[in-house]
Write a protein that holds these residues in place. Sequence first.
Motif, PDB file in Angstrom:
ATOM      1  N   ASN A   3      53.068  14.692  58.383  1.00 23.97           N
ATOM      2  CA  ASN A   3      52.814  13.876  57.200  1.00 23.97           C
ATOM      3  C   ASN A   3      52.648  14.692  55.930  1.00 23.97           C
ATOM      4  OD1 ASN A   3      50.341  15.036  57.681  1.00 23.97           O
ATOM      5  ND2 ASN A   3      49.218  13.106  57.883  1.00 23.97           N
ATOM      6  N   THR A   4      53.003  15.971  55.979  1.00 18.07           N
ATOM      7  CA  THR A   4      53.014  16.806  54.779  1.00 18.07           C
ATOM      8  C   THR A   4      54.399  17.422  54.617  1.00 18.07           C
ATOM      9  OG1 THR A   4      52.273  18.799  55.940  1.00 18.07           O
ATOM     10  CG2 THR A   4      50.568  17.349  55.000  1.00 18.07           C
ATOM     11  N   ARG A  20      54.090  24.310  47.106  1.00 18.08           N
ATOM     12  CA  ARG A  20      52.923  24.091  47.976  1.00 18.08           C
ATOM     13  C   ARG A  20      53.110  22.827  48.800  1.00 18.08           C
ATOM     14  NH1 ARG A  20      49.476  20.306  45.582  1.00 18.08           N
ATOM     15  NH2 ARG A  20      49.663  20.056  43.314  1.00 18.08           N
ATOM     16  N   SER A  21      52.225  22.642  49.739  1.00 17.34           N
ATOM     17  CA  SER A  21      52.284  21.494  50.641  1.00 17.34           C
ATOM     18  C   SER A  21      51.624  20.284  49.990  1.00 17.34           C
ATOM     19  CB  SER A  21      51.578  21.837  51.952  1.00 17.34           C
ATOM     20  OG  SER A  21      51.624  20.754  52.847  1.00 17.34           O
ATOM     21  N   ILE A  22      52.309  19.131  50.064  1.00 14.40           N
ATOM     22  CA  ILE A  22      51.759  17.875  49.560  1.00 14.40           C
ATOM     23  C   ILE A  22      52.034  16.782  50.599  1.00 14.40           C
ATOM     24  CG2 ILE A  22      52.060  18.526  47.149  1.00 14.40           C
ATOM     25  CD1 ILE A  22      54.511  16.685  47.066  1.00 14.40           C
ATOM     26  N   ASP A  23      51.480  15.611  50.378  1.00  9.24           N
ATOM     27  CA  ASP A  23      51.703  14.501  51.309  1.00  9.24           C
ATOM     28  C   ASP A  23      53.161  14.063  51.285  1.00  9.24           C
ATOM     29  OD1 ASP A  23      49.052  14.476  52.020  1.00  9.24           O
ATOM     30  OD2 ASP A  23      48.508  12.866  50.619  1.00  9.24           O
ATOM     31  N   ARG A  24      53.701  13.806  52.469  1.00 15.30           N
ATOM     32  CA  ARG A  24      55.050  13.263  52.562  1.00 15.30           C
ATOM     33  C   ARG A  24      55.012  11.798  52.152  1.00 15.30           C
ATOM     34  NH1 ARG A  24      57.234  10.472  56.577  1.00 15.30           N
ATOM     35  NH2 ARG A  24      55.619  11.083  58.050  1.00 15.30           N
ATOM     36  N   PRO A  25      55.957  11.346  51.312  1.00 14.06           N
ATOM     37  CA  PRO A  25      55.924   9.953  50.859  1.00 14.06           C
ATOM     38  C   PRO A  25      56.272   8.969  51.972  1.00 14.06           C
ATOM     39  CG  PRO A  25      57.911  11.032  50.084  1.00 14.06           C
ATOM     40  CD  PRO A  25      57.065  12.108  50.708  1.00 14.06           C
ATOM     41  N   VAL A  26      55.844   7.749  51.791  1.00 13.22           N
ATOM     42  CA  VAL A  26      56.168   6.647  52.704  1.00 13.22           C
ATOM     43  C   VAL A  26      57.046   5.671  51.927  1.00 13.22           C
ATOM     44  CG1 VAL A  26      55.243   4.727  54.044  1.00 13.22           C
ATOM     45  CG2 VAL A  26      54.010   6.924  53.962  1.00 13.22           C
ATOM     46  N   PRO A  27      58.206   5.285  52.463  1.00 18.47           N
ATOM     47  CA  PRO A  27      59.085   4.397  51.711  1.00 18.47           C
ATOM     48  C   PRO A  27      58.496   3.001  51.534  1.00 18.47           C
ATOM     49  CG  PRO A  27      59.912   4.683  53.954  1.00 18.47           C
ATOM     50  CD  PRO A  27      58.774   5.652  53.787  1.00 18.47           C
TER      51      PRO A  27
END
Length: 339
Positions: A3-4, A20-27
């Motif tokens: 999820n990142t 850097r690492s961030i949250d993976r988006p949700v469509p």
Amino acid sequence: MNNTMLAAIAESAQAPLVVRSIDRPVPARGQVLVRVHAAGLNPLDGKIAAGAAAHARQALPAVLGLDLAGTVVELGAGVENFAPGDEVFGMAGGIGGAQGSMADYIAVDARLIAPKPRQLSMREAAAVPLVFITAWEGLVDRANVRAGQRVLVHGGAGGVGQMVVQLARARGAEVYATGSAASLDFIRALGATAIDYQNEVVEDYVERYTAGEGFDIVYDTVGGTTLDAAFRSVKSYTGHVLSCLGWGQHSLAPLSFKGATYSGIFTLLPLLSGRGREHHGAILREAAALADAGQLSIRMDPQRYGLNAANEALRQVVQGGGQGKTVIELLAGLSADPA
């Protein structure tokens, strides 16, 4: 799925990008989640990073990148025209508060993307969307370019310029294009008659190539005094001048005395306004058809960049030192570790 994800972020104006690492988006509804293979860079990305592109409405910090090519991995509610595994491309983020394409994943409005051309690599496809859409909106939507017309392209070797040349030729027009001495061979290779703007004045090439009548369509991709030159080179009554950089102050007298017309092209408008997004997807399907028919190619800078080289890639775009379009590859074996 993790999820990142990694992303290149402009944290503040004129500061180096940070990976850097961030949250993976949700469509969301109407969106698809795309695994980004390649992110195409444009001069606008550099302006946003410098804090100098108010018209793009992209507040910092932000993930940069308008153009992309990749693979659909997840569908939001209501999406029926794509499926997981589809290879797609588009100009779908990076302005108006939306996440950009310089990241492992991006959630995009499904209306803004199209199936990737089979004959182009992911890297090549990621370089096409903004410049082709800009060319199409001028030549086809505004000027209805067609066989039998003479088209003059100012800046024929640039990103938009090379698309304008190829699109005009594909639709049967006779094409001429200005450039510096170093770009003339490339312009000729695209199939246009090359004009060295540094060594020939407007009136001379208008006389030479149109017997003084002027060109049916003049597409300015440079702006400034070049747009003024476009007004002087267009045909009376039926001539049409187009510009994707008509942002300065210009006298309309030369155009008005010819009884000719002018259209400004603002390619970002559907992304910023939310209106007309389906048309962008339709334009990209036209681009894919032309590419697959061998009528559309894109000159790429030979230098290859991974996400860890985002600052170097962006510097190349801003300084204009490359030999073609600059792309960041996220799935090509290039290191994506934070620098």
